[in-house]
Each structure stands twice: as structure tokens, then as C-alpha cells.
Design a protein around this motif. Structure first.
Motif, short mmCIF file in Angstrom:
data_model
loop_
_atom_site.label_atom_id
_atom_site.label_comp_id
_atom_site.label_asym_id
_atom_site.label_seq_id
_atom_site.Cartn_x
_atom_site.Cartn_y
_atom_site.Cartn_z
N PRO A 58 -2.25 -5.50 8.70
CA PRO A 58 -3.16 -4.80 9.63
C PRO A 58 -3.19 -3.30 9.35
O PRO A 58 -2.22 -2.73 8.85
CB PRO A 58 -2.57 -5.10 11.00
N ARG A 59 -4.30 -2.70 9.71
CA ARG A 59 -4.44 -1.25 9.57
C ARG A 59 -3.67 -0.55 10.68
O ARG A 59 -3.45 -1.11 11.74
CB ARG A 59 -5.91 -0.86 9.61
N GLU A 60 -3.27 0.68 10.43
CA GLU A 60 -2.53 1.43 11.43
C GLU A 60 -3.36 1.63 12.70
O GLU A 60 -2.80 1.77 13.79
CB GLU A 60 -2.05 2.77 10.88
N ASP A 61 -4.69 1.62 12.60
CA ASP A 61 -5.56 1.79 13.76
C ASP A 61 -5.29 0.71 14.82
O ASP A 61 -5.42 0.96 16.01
CB ASP A 61 -7.03 1.75 13.37
N LEU A 66 -3.35 0.08 20.44
CA LEU A 66 -2.42 -0.46 21.43
C LEU A 66 -1.63 0.66 22.11
O LEU A 66 -1.45 0.67 23.34
CB LEU A 66 -1.45 -1.45 20.79
N LEU A 67 -1.17 1.62 21.33
CA LEU A 67 -0.39 2.73 21.89
C LEU A 67 -1.24 3.65 22.76
O LEU A 67 -0.73 4.24 23.71
CB LEU A 67 0.28 3.52 20.76
N HIS A 68 -2.52 3.76 22.46
CA HIS A 68 -3.41 4.62 23.25
C HIS A 68 -3.54 4.15 24.70
O HIS A 68 -3.96 4.91 25.56
CB HIS A 68 -4.80 4.72 22.62
N ARG A 69 -3.19 2.90 24.95
CA ARG A 69 -3.26 2.39 26.33
C ARG A 69 -2.28 3.09 27.25
O ARG A 69 -2.49 3.14 28.45
CB ARG A 69 -3.02 0.89 26.36
N ARG A 77 0.23 8.75 17.86
CA ARG A 77 0.39 9.02 16.43
C ARG A 77 1.85 9.35 16.10
O ARG A 77 2.39 8.87 15.12
CB ARG A 77 -0.53 10.17 16.01
N THR A 78 2.50 10.14 16.95
CA THR A 78 3.91 10.49 16.74
C THR A 78 4.79 9.25 16.79
O THR A 78 5.63 9.04 15.92
CB THR A 78 4.37 11.52 17.79
N GLN A 79 4.59 8.43 17.81
CA GLN A 79 5.41 7.23 17.95
C GLN A 79 5.20 6.27 16.79
O GLN A 79 6.17 5.71 16.26
CB GLN A 79 5.13 6.54 19.28
N LEU A 80 3.96 6.07 16.40
CA LEU A 80 3.70 5.16 15.28
C LEU A 80 4.30 5.72 14.00
O LEU A 80 4.88 4.98 13.21
CB LEU A 80 2.20 4.91 15.11
N GLY A 81 4.17 7.02 13.79
CA GLY A 81 4.75 7.64 12.59
C GLY A 81 6.25 7.43 12.52
O GLY A 81 6.80 7.10 11.46
N TYR A 93 9.15 -3.20 6.68
CA TYR A 93 7.75 -3.20 6.27
C TYR A 93 7.46 -1.96 5.45
O TYR A 93 8.23 -1.01 5.43
CB TYR A 93 6.80 -3.30 7.45
N ASP A 94 6.35 -2.02 4.73
CA ASP A 94 5.87 -0.91 3.91
C ASP A 94 4.60 -0.35 4.52
O ASP A 94 3.83 -1.07 5.15
CB ASP A 94 5.54 -1.39 2.49
N TYR A 95 4.37 0.93 4.27
CA TYR A 95 3.14 1.59 4.72
C TYR A 95 2.39 2.08 3.49
O TYR A 95 2.95 2.78 2.64
CB TYR A 95 3.47 2.75 5.64
N ASP A 96 1.14 1.71 3.37
CA ASP A 96 0.27 2.16 2.29
C ASP A 96 -0.62 3.27 2.86
O ASP A 96 -1.59 2.98 3.58
CB ASP A 96 -0.57 1.00 1.77
N SER A 97 -0.29 4.51 2.55
CA SER A 97 -1.04 5.64 3.13
C SER A 97 -2.45 5.73 2.57
O SER A 97 -3.34 6.26 3.24
CB SER A 97 -0.29 6.96 2.91
N ASP A 98 -2.69 5.22 1.37
CA ASP A 98 -4.04 5.26 0.80
C ASP A 98 -5.00 4.38 1.61
O ASP A 98 -6.16 4.74 1.81
CB ASP A 98 -4.04 4.79 -0.65
N ASN A 99 -4.52 3.22 2.05
CA ASN A 99 -5.36 2.29 2.80
C ASN A 99 -5.04 2.27 4.30
O ASN A 99 -5.70 1.54 5.04
CB ASN A 99 -5.19 0.86 2.25
N ALA A 100 -4.03 3.03 4.72
CA ALA A 100 -3.59 3.07 6.12
C ALA A 100 -3.26 1.66 6.64
O ALA A 100 -3.67 1.29 7.73
CB ALA A 100 -4.62 3.76 7.01
N THR A 101 -2.54 0.90 5.83
CA THR A 101 -2.14 -0.46 6.21
C THR A 101 -0.63 -0.61 6.16
O THR A 101 0.05 0.13 5.43
CB THR A 101 -2.77 -1.53 5.30
N LEU A 102 -0.15 -1.56 6.91
CA LEU A 102 1.26 -1.92 6.90
C LEU A 102 1.38 -3.33 6.34
O LEU A 102 0.49 -4.15 6.51
CB LEU A 102 1.82 -1.87 8.31
N ALA A 103 2.50 -3.62 5.70
CA ALA A 103 2.75 -4.95 5.16
C ALA A 103 4.24 -5.25 5.27
O ALA A 103 5.07 -4.35 5.16
CB ALA A 103 2.32 -5.03 3.70
N LEU A 104 4.56 -6.50 5.51
CA LEU A 104 5.96 -6.91 5.55
C LEU A 104 6.60 -6.64 4.21
O LEU A 104 6.01 -6.87 3.16
CB LEU A 104 6.08 -8.40 5.87
#
Length: 109
Positions: A58-61, A66-69, A77-81, A93-104
Motif C-alpha cells: 500500500p501507498r503511504e497515503d 487513517l492517521l488524519h482521523r 506525517r511525523t508519526q508515520l515517518g 517492512y521496507d519503504y520505497d521513497s520513489d513510489n511512496a509505498t511500503l512492503a513487507l
């Protein structure tokens, strides 16, 4: 005279951020994957979502929405970072900053 609502909201946000930082510092000695899964609810939720999301990336968005609630955009943004950094450090998990996605971690290697 009562403080304006915006000022009260900012103070509440700072208290929440301070609480998050305190929680992160408490976790510092135990930075292994099992400890983070059980002691850090956001990190656990991200790992769980990654296991069940279509494509497992899934994308970081998704997580920011969910956190914006419950938090301001800056707090979210701080908490997710922080959760991305700590989960990556523990190799959950890994974070791909080019695509703003996370992966196990086990699926991204």
C-alpha cells in the motif's frame, strides 16, 4: 480569558507528539521485530495491513488517511515517518521513497 481553540489544539497536539516520543524512547532498548509488533500499535497495524493489502504494497497515503482521523497532517506525517523508520530498522517492512509505498521485508527481498 479562555485560550483560543487553535491554541488548545496545538497544545494537545504537542502533548500527543511528546507522548509518542516518550513511547519511542521507551522502545529503544528493544528494537527487535517481535517487541515492536507487541509494544508499538502503529507499527503493528502497518505490518498487519501489509500482510492483508492487495499486492502487499500500500501507498503511504493509505496510512496517512487513517492517521488524519485523529491527528493534524503534520502530526500524522511525523508519526508515520517514525513508524516507517523503526519498522524498517527492525526489518519488518521496507519503504520505497520513489513510489511512496511500503512492503513487507520478507516479500521485498
Amino acid at each position: 480569558m479562555a485560550a483560543p481553540r487553535a491554541a488548545l489544539d496545538r497544545r494537545a497536539g504537542r502533548r500527543r507528539a511528546a507522548g509518542l516520543l516518550y513511547g519511542v524512547l521507551r522502545l529503544a532498548p528493544a528494537l527487535d521485530a517481535p517487541s515492536l509488533r507487541t509494544r508499538a500499535p502503529l507499527i503493528h497495524a502497518i505490518a498487519q495491513a501489509l500482510r492483508t493489502a492487495p499486492g502487499h504494497t500500500p501507498r503511504e497515503d493509505f496510512f496517512l488517511d487513517l492517521l488524519h482521523r485523529g491527528f493534524t497532517p503534520e502530526e500524522a506525517r511525523t508519526q508515520l515517518g517514525i513508524a516507517i523508520d523503526w519498522g524498517s530498522y527492525a526489518e519488518l517492512y521496507d519503504y520505497d521513497s520513489d513510489n511512496a509505498t511500503l512492503a513487507l521485508e520478507e516479500l521485498s527481498g
